[in-house]
Structures are given as structure tokens and as C-alpha cells.
Motif scaffolding. Structure first.
Motif, PDB file in Angstrom:
ATOM      1  N   HIS A 210       1.144  -0.826  -0.018  1.00  0.00           N
ATOM      2  CA  HIS A 210       0.200   0.050   0.106  1.00  0.00           C
ATOM      3  C   HIS A 210       0.766   1.139  -0.309  1.00  0.00           C
ATOM      4  CE1 HIS A 210      -3.061  -2.954   0.943  1.00  0.00           C
ATOM      5  NE2 HIS A 210      -3.791  -1.807   1.066  1.00  0.00           N
ATOM      6  N   TYR A 211       0.495   2.257  -0.840  1.00  0.00           N
ATOM      7  CA  TYR A 211       1.477   3.351  -0.542  1.00  0.00           C
ATOM      8  C   TYR A 211      -0.258   4.460  -0.622  1.00  0.00           C
ATOM      9  CZ  TYR A 211       4.877   1.113  -3.046  1.00  0.00           C
ATOM     10  OH  TYR A 211       5.992   0.001  -3.643  1.00  0.00           O
ATOM     11  N   ASP A 212       1.244   6.352  -0.332  1.00  0.00           N
ATOM     12  CA  ASP A 212       0.524   6.936  -0.283  1.00  0.00           C
ATOM     13  C   ASP A 212       1.053   7.882  -1.325  1.00  0.00           C
ATOM     14  OD1 ASP A 212      -1.300   6.251   1.467  1.00  0.00           O
ATOM     15  OD2 ASP A 212      -0.178   7.668   3.409  1.00  0.00           O
ATOM     16  N   PHE A 214       1.882  11.531  -2.551  1.00  0.00           N
ATOM     17  CA  PHE A 214       1.358  13.208  -2.627  1.00  0.00           C
ATOM     18  C   PHE A 214       1.472  13.666  -3.551  1.00  0.00           C
ATOM     19  CE2 PHE A 214       2.395  10.652   1.553  1.00  0.00           C
ATOM     20  CZ  PHE A 214       1.868  11.080   2.623  1.00  0.00           C
ATOM     21  N   LEU A 220      -2.618  15.295  -0.062  1.00  0.00           N
ATOM     22  CA  LEU A 220      -2.639  13.867  -0.757  1.00  0.00           C
ATOM     23  C   LEU A 220      -3.753  13.502  -1.550  1.00  0.00           C
ATOM     24  CD1 LEU A 220      -1.837  11.123   0.565  1.00  0.00           C
ATOM     25  CD2 LEU A 220      -4.125  11.184   1.698  1.00  0.00           C
ATOM     26  N   GLU A 223      -4.473   7.480  -0.653  1.00  0.00           N
ATOM     27  CA  GLU A 223      -4.703   7.873   0.705  1.00  0.00           C
ATOM     28  C   GLU A 223      -4.828   5.937   0.186  1.00  0.00           C
ATOM     29  OE1 GLU A 223      -5.408   7.738   5.418  1.00  0.00           O
ATOM     30  OE2 GLU A 223      -6.622   8.900   3.850  1.00  0.00           O
ATOM     31  N   ASN A 224      -3.071   5.063   0.690  1.00  0.00           N
ATOM     32  CA  ASN A 224      -3.429   3.957   1.402  1.00  0.00           C
ATOM     33  C   ASN A 224      -3.717   2.460   0.291  1.00  0.00           C
ATOM     34  OD1 ASN A 224      -2.458   1.409   3.150  1.00  0.00           O
ATOM     35  ND2 ASN A 224      -5.124   2.409   4.002  1.00  0.00           N
ATOM     36  N   ASP A 225      -3.253   3.020  -0.846  1.00  0.00           N
ATOM     37  CA  ASP A 225      -3.430   2.251  -1.791  1.00  0.00           C
ATOM     38  C   ASP A 225      -2.298   1.252  -2.341  1.00  0.00           C
ATOM     39  OD1 ASP A 225      -5.709   0.814  -3.719  1.00  0.00           O
ATOM     40  OD2 ASP A 225      -6.428   2.552  -4.663  1.00  0.00           O
ATOM     41  N   LYS A 591       3.960   2.361   2.314  1.00  0.00           N
ATOM     42  CA  LYS A 591       3.171   2.283   3.719  1.00  0.00           C
ATOM     43  C   LYS A 591       3.709   1.109   4.478  1.00  0.00           C
ATOM     44  CE  LYS A 591      -0.837   3.628   4.822  1.00  0.00           C
ATOM     45  NZ  LYS A 591      -0.486   5.177   6.032  1.00  0.00           N
TER      46      LYS A 591
END
Length: 614
Positions: A210-212, A214, A220, A223-225, A591
Motif C-alpha cells: 500500500h502507498y500514499d 502526495f 494527499l 491514500e493507502n492504496d 506504507k
């Protein structure tokens, strides 16, 4: 007259048992990792197991290819590699698959060399260069389009192989250094880092994390995908088109996958390959035998993350997996209440353990699992959504999976017998499907087999039966006391004849000075040892940068290259949709380990790069 083309379905060999099952399900060739230097570090195999597999496979004229496709760094690596390739050659391996070009400078036996997809042979000029120095086969990068494949095929005569099914690496194979970068960020030494990274068979699969994401101001974007998580490659309908374009080897990815995946994938592509043979008069299969399966092949009996043809027909919005309704559409939900429901159709029956996906408007795709079945009423794990009227997609089919897993399958070579009574002795001529022919004399017995029952009495299958008698020509009834002994005498001699006539390819690398197509190599071209540098210098390369995986500091360097592009996938491509573009440069943060990367798009070449930032 057109020359005969031999096509092959190439299956992954996690180990001897898996490889043997793949052969029974229709594989023409197997790639199986060696004890060292395999790009799947945890799935190497002992030499004795590889020897056993070679012995078993060659009975069916199935080829065994051994990947030794890690990067090499030291003199010891090079010496060990040379000794390993000699051992593989002496035990009868049909080819080795390499990434490190320095191997071509070694004193090698005359074993065919395949260049791994990790070498990144994207252009016709590079492929032609390797053809001219004696490399037998190029394994294409997965990212190539049909037009690029066709251009290379038209320009060269080198043997060509492409992936047709399975996991996709989101980055260019051989040019993904996310694991190496992570090792360095954890304080590991350069040596420890490169021996525990993707190019040495230790992939941490951070692409599936999972990554954020920016923008340049820290806002953002996502988020968290799982932004780098791709669907599975699947090219069933493109196989005949690729054969017509000059690609004859079709590789199924998945040395790390379970047995049911191997059985079902190979069996499906066996059917596809047979269909190609039926439609092209000059095309035949590389190996011998037909399959008698204990299950019905169906791609829905495999777990997938969704399917894609990747870049085969060009770039499209269908590669990203995380928010996709994957699997088989089993119908719409009706009467949902208290975590139970019915379906609007009886076409599919769900079972306990089945997993399904659904999508509520304006929300991400969600999953549910069947916990109990009562008639046509299905109970699932507690969910918060109202799913009435929504379509369900089953991506875990427990009964289908078990059917494949428990199946008993056979691979048999057809034999025709012509039996004549010559002065009180049976003269038996046996011919197999490859036109191998032998004759033996057998004593006439006392037990009578009626002519109408001869084929039935002589036909039998068992675990490793190898041959089956499909046709018998005889002038009358037979008198045979022991049918198994009768067949074993014939089959033993036919087996020896097949071994004598099995096609074997022996090739040597040509130590010439043909110019390499480029005068310069970057740190991503992986010149990691003295022999690799020696090779390129001899072929006219003047500028060679220090390879990335020998550097202690990789800040600001590209550690990942890809044709997949986040801007395009998220709808922000500057070519197709430049409006509302979040401020650049974007920052992608993992993440799991916190590593950060600057997203850099090379729009001219339609590529995405990630640069490491602390």
C-alpha cells in the motif's frame, strides 16, 4: 512448402512433483530453478531432482530449461556459475536462462543460451546483436506491444519467447531496485543488499504494498492504496496471432504458485496450443503425447487479480487491480438481510469458503466470504453494505479449486501395432506418434484374445504408463499368455528408439567483435562484474556507468523504471487529460517501510520512473 514450426507451452517447475504434473497436463517444456542463481531464491532445486526431471521429461521429448538468471558480482560467482552450467549440460538440460551477460565470456559447454526477460531486449537491433553472437533465444519483456514483437521477428531469425499468463512485474524486469534500496535504508551493506534483492532472486514485492501519493505541496492525492498492483497477464486469444508473427514459445509465470494453478494454467494453454495446431497446417507441438485429465480446465478455477493483455494492443486503463471486480459474475443479490442472501439465477452454486467481490456506488470494491449454505440461501461474513441488487463476482471457487488440486492426470504417447504370425512367432511392428518404429518377435501363447477385443485388452493407463496402444492391426485372433509382459518388451525397445531419435540442440557462443548497438551503458544496465564489462568493451561500448547495485548511496537515482504510469492510470496524463493536474513532482510513499520516491514521467517515451528520496 513452409517449414514445420514447433510451438511450446512452457510451464513453471516449482519442484520435481509440480513439474511432473505440468508435463501430465500438457507442458512442452519446463523451466525449473537451479540450486543457486535462480531468480526465485526460495524455489531452487537440487541437481539430483533436476536430473530426475530431465529423465522423466525426455521420455515425452519435453525440454528442460534451467534459469540461472541472477546478477553476478564476484570472481567466485563467475566460477560457481561456470561449474553449475557444465553440470547442467552433462546431465542433459536443454538450455540455461541467463541475465548476466558476463556469463557469455565464460568457457561454456555447447548448451543453448536463452536471455532472460531481465536483460530487457526491447529493440530489433539488440536482438539481432545477440543472434549474431550465438544466443539461441530471447525471452521478451512483458511490456512489448504486438507491433514491437512483429518488428523484431521480421528483423531477426533468433528464437522468440513471450509470457502468456500469470503475475506481472509492474517495473521493467531487471531494472527494479526497490528491494535493494530498502536494504540500504535499513543499514545493510552493499554486498548484503544486492544478494538480498530482486536481481538476485529475493523480491520483496513492494509493488504490491500500500502507498500514499502526495502532490508537491504535501496534499494527499491517493491514500493507502495498492497503486502499483497489476492484474494478471492473459493472452489466450493472441496466441495464434503471435505464432503467425514468429513467436513459438509461450511461458506461464508462477514458480511460486500452488499446484492447482500450475495444473489448470497448463491444461488451459494446452487446449489453446492444440487449437493453433488444428488451424495451421505447418504447426505442431514440440513434445509428444496427449493428456487424459481428471478435471475440466477453466481459467475461473485459478485465483487472479483480474486479467489484462497489458501493453499488447497499446496503453489502456485496465491494468490496475485493486479496485476491479475480478472473477466470474455469478448473478445479482436478492433478499439480502442479516448477512444472508439469494441469487437471481441458479446458473452458479456457491460453496462455503467461496470469496466474492462487489461494488457499492462511490465506494471501493469490497469482498465477502460464504460462511454457510442452506439450500439456495447463502450466509456470509458480517458486512456493513446493503448489497441488494448488486452483482457478485466469485474469485475464489473452493469446489473448482479442489477439483483441480485432487485431479489425477496422465500423459500418454500413442502407439500403433502391426502384428503378423510368421512361422509360429509374432512379428510385432510398433510405431509411435513421432514415426519412431521398432520390430520385435514375441512367442505365441495359449490364451486367446478375440480380434474384436484386442485393442481393449491391450489398452491400459497407470501413473507413469508413458505409452498406450491406440490401434492394432492383425490378421486374426491373438494368443498371448501375459499381456503386460508382451507390452513391456515392445515398449522397452520403443523407449530406446525414442531416446536415440530425440531432437537435441547444441550451440556455442561466438566470441566475435560485432559492435553492440549502443556506445554507452547506464547504471541501470547492470554491469556488475569484470567479465560483463569485458564483454561490452570487446563489442565496442566506450562508456559504462557504475552499476546501481554496487552503490552505497542511491539518493536521487532512478530505482524503478516502468511503462505503467500512475498519471495515466489515475486520469492525469498530460497528453490525454492535462486539466486539474495536482502540482508536481509527486511523492509516492510506501506504507510498509516508509521509503519515498519522486514520481518522474518521461512523456516522450511514455515511461514512469521512481527516484529515491530520503
Amino acid at each position: 512448402m513452409k517449414k514445420t514450426i514447433n510451438i511450446e507451452v512452457q510451464a513453471p517447475g516449482k519442484n520435481f512433483a509440480y513439474a511432473k504434473e505440468a508435463i501430465k497436463c500438457g507442458a512442452d517444456s519446463i523451466y525449473i530453478g537451479a540450486p543457486k542463481y535462480s531468480m526465485r531464491h526460495d524455489y531452487g532445486n537440487g541437481l539430483e531432482d533436476i536430473r530426475k526431471l530431465i529423465e522423466y521429461a525426455h521420455k515425452y521429448w519435453v525440454k528442460i530449461y534451467v534459469p540461472v538468471n541472477c546478477l553476478l558480482f564476484t570472481d567466485k560467482d563467475l566460477d560457481d556459475m561456470k561449474n553449475l552450467i557444465w553440470e547442467l549440460y552433462e546431465m542433459g538440460a536443454d538450455a540455461v536462462i541467463i541475465q548476466d551477460i558476463g556469463i557469455l565470456e565464460l568457457d561454456l559447454p555447447p548448451i543453448p543460451i536463452f536471455l532472460s526477460t531481465n536483460t530487457g531486449c526491447f529493440t530489433k537491433e539488440v536482438c539481432k546483436f545477440y543472434e549474431d553472437i550465438g544466443v539461441y533465444r530471447i525471452i521478451f519483456p512483458r511490456e512489448l506491444t504486438y507491433n514491437e514483437i512483429r518488428e523484431i521477428s521480421d528483423y531477426t531469425n533468433i528464437d522468440l519467447e513471450t509470457f502468456c499468463y500469470g503475475y506481472l512485474c509492474v517495473g521493467y524486469s531487471g531494472k527494479c531496485y526497490l528491494a535493494y534500496t530498502e536494504n540500504l535504508s535499513q543499514g545493510k551493506s552493499v554486498e548484503e543488499s544486492h544478494y538480498n534483492a530482486a536481481n538476485h532472486g529475493v523480491c520483496t514485492e513492494r509493488c504490491m504494498s500500500h502507498y500514499d501519493l502526495f502532490d508537491a505541496d504535501g496534499n494527499l492525492i491517493v491514500e493507502n492504496d495498492r497503486l502499483l498492483n497489476l492484474r494478471f497477464l492473459n493472452l489466450p486469444d493472441e496466441t495464434i496471432k503471435l505464432v503467425d508473427a514468429g513467436v513459438y514459445s509461450f511461458k506461464i509465470a508462477g514458480r511460486e504458485k500452488d499446484l492447482k494453478h500450475v495444473k489448470n494454467s497448463v491444461a488451459n494453454y494446452n487446449i489453446i496450443a492444440n487449437d493453433v495446431v488444428s488451424k495451421r497446417k505447418n504447426v505442431k507441438r514440440l513434445s509428444s503425447g496427449r493428456c487424459i485429465l481428471g478435471f475440466k480446465p477453466d481459467f475461473s478455477k485459478n485465483f487472479t487479480k483480474g486479467l489484462t493483455d497489458f501493453f499488447f494492443y497499446g496503453r489502456k486503463h485496465e491494468m490496475y487491480s485493486n479496485d476491479v471486480l475480478v472473477g466470474t459474475n455469478v448473478g445479482k443479490v436478492v433478499d439480502f438481510k442479516d448477512n444472508s442472501f439469494k441469487l437471481d439465477s441458479n446458473d452458479y452454486k456457491l460453496a462455503k469458503g467461496d470469496k466474492l467481490r462487489y461494488k457499492v456506488p462511490n465506494k471501493h470494491v469490497q469482498t465477502l466470504e460464504i460462511s454457510k449454505v442452506k439450500g439456495d440461501l447463502y450466509f456470509c461474513n458480517p458486512i456493513n453494505d446493503d448489497i441488494n441488487g448488486l452483482e457478485l463476482y466469485r474469485y475464489i471457487d473452493t469446489k473448482g479449486f479442489k477439483e483441480v488440486e485432487d485431479s489425477v492426470n496422465y500423459r500418454v504417447i500413442s502407439v500403433v501395432l502391426n502384428i503378423k504370425n510368421t512361422n509360429g512367432v509374432y512379428t510385432v511392428t510398433a510405431t509411435d506418434e513421432d514415426k519412431n518404429t521398432i520390430s520385435v518377435n514375441c512367442k505365441i501363447g495359449t490364451k486367446k484374445i478375440l480380434k474384436k477385443n484386442i485393442k481393449k485388452k491391450l489398452f491400459s493407463i497407470s501413473d507413469d504408463c508413458e505409452f498406450v496402444i491406440d490401434k492394432v492391426k492383425t490378421e486374426g485372433d491373438l494368443f498371448i499368455d501375459d499381456t503386460e509382459d508382451f507390452k513391456s518388451v515392445i515398449f522397452e525397445k520403443l523407449r530406446a528408439e525414442r531416446a536415440k531419435n530425440r531432437p537435441i540442440l547444441r550451440l556455442e557462443i561466438k566470441k566475435n567483435n560485432i559492435p553492440y548497438p549502443s556506445k554507452s551503458l547506464t547504471y541501470m544496465d547492470n554491469v556488475t562484474n569484470k567479465l560483463t564489462e569485458q564483454f561490452y568493451r570487446r563489442h565496442g561500448v566506450e562508456n559504462i556507468e557504475q552499476p546501481l547495485e554496487t552503490r552505497e548511496n542511491v539518493e536521487g537515482l532512478r530505482v524503478f523504471n516502468s511503462r505503467y504510469c500512475l498519471k495515466y492510470e489515475l486520469g492525469y496524463c498530460s497528453k490525454t487529460n492535462p486539466k486539474n493536474m495536482p502540482k508536481e513532482p509527486w511523492i509516492l510513499q510506501n506504507k510498509v517501510n516508509g521509503n519515498k520516491f519522486k514520481v518522474e514521467c518521461d512523456c516522450k517515451n511514455c515511461e514512469m520512473h521512481l527516484r529515491y528520496v530520503k
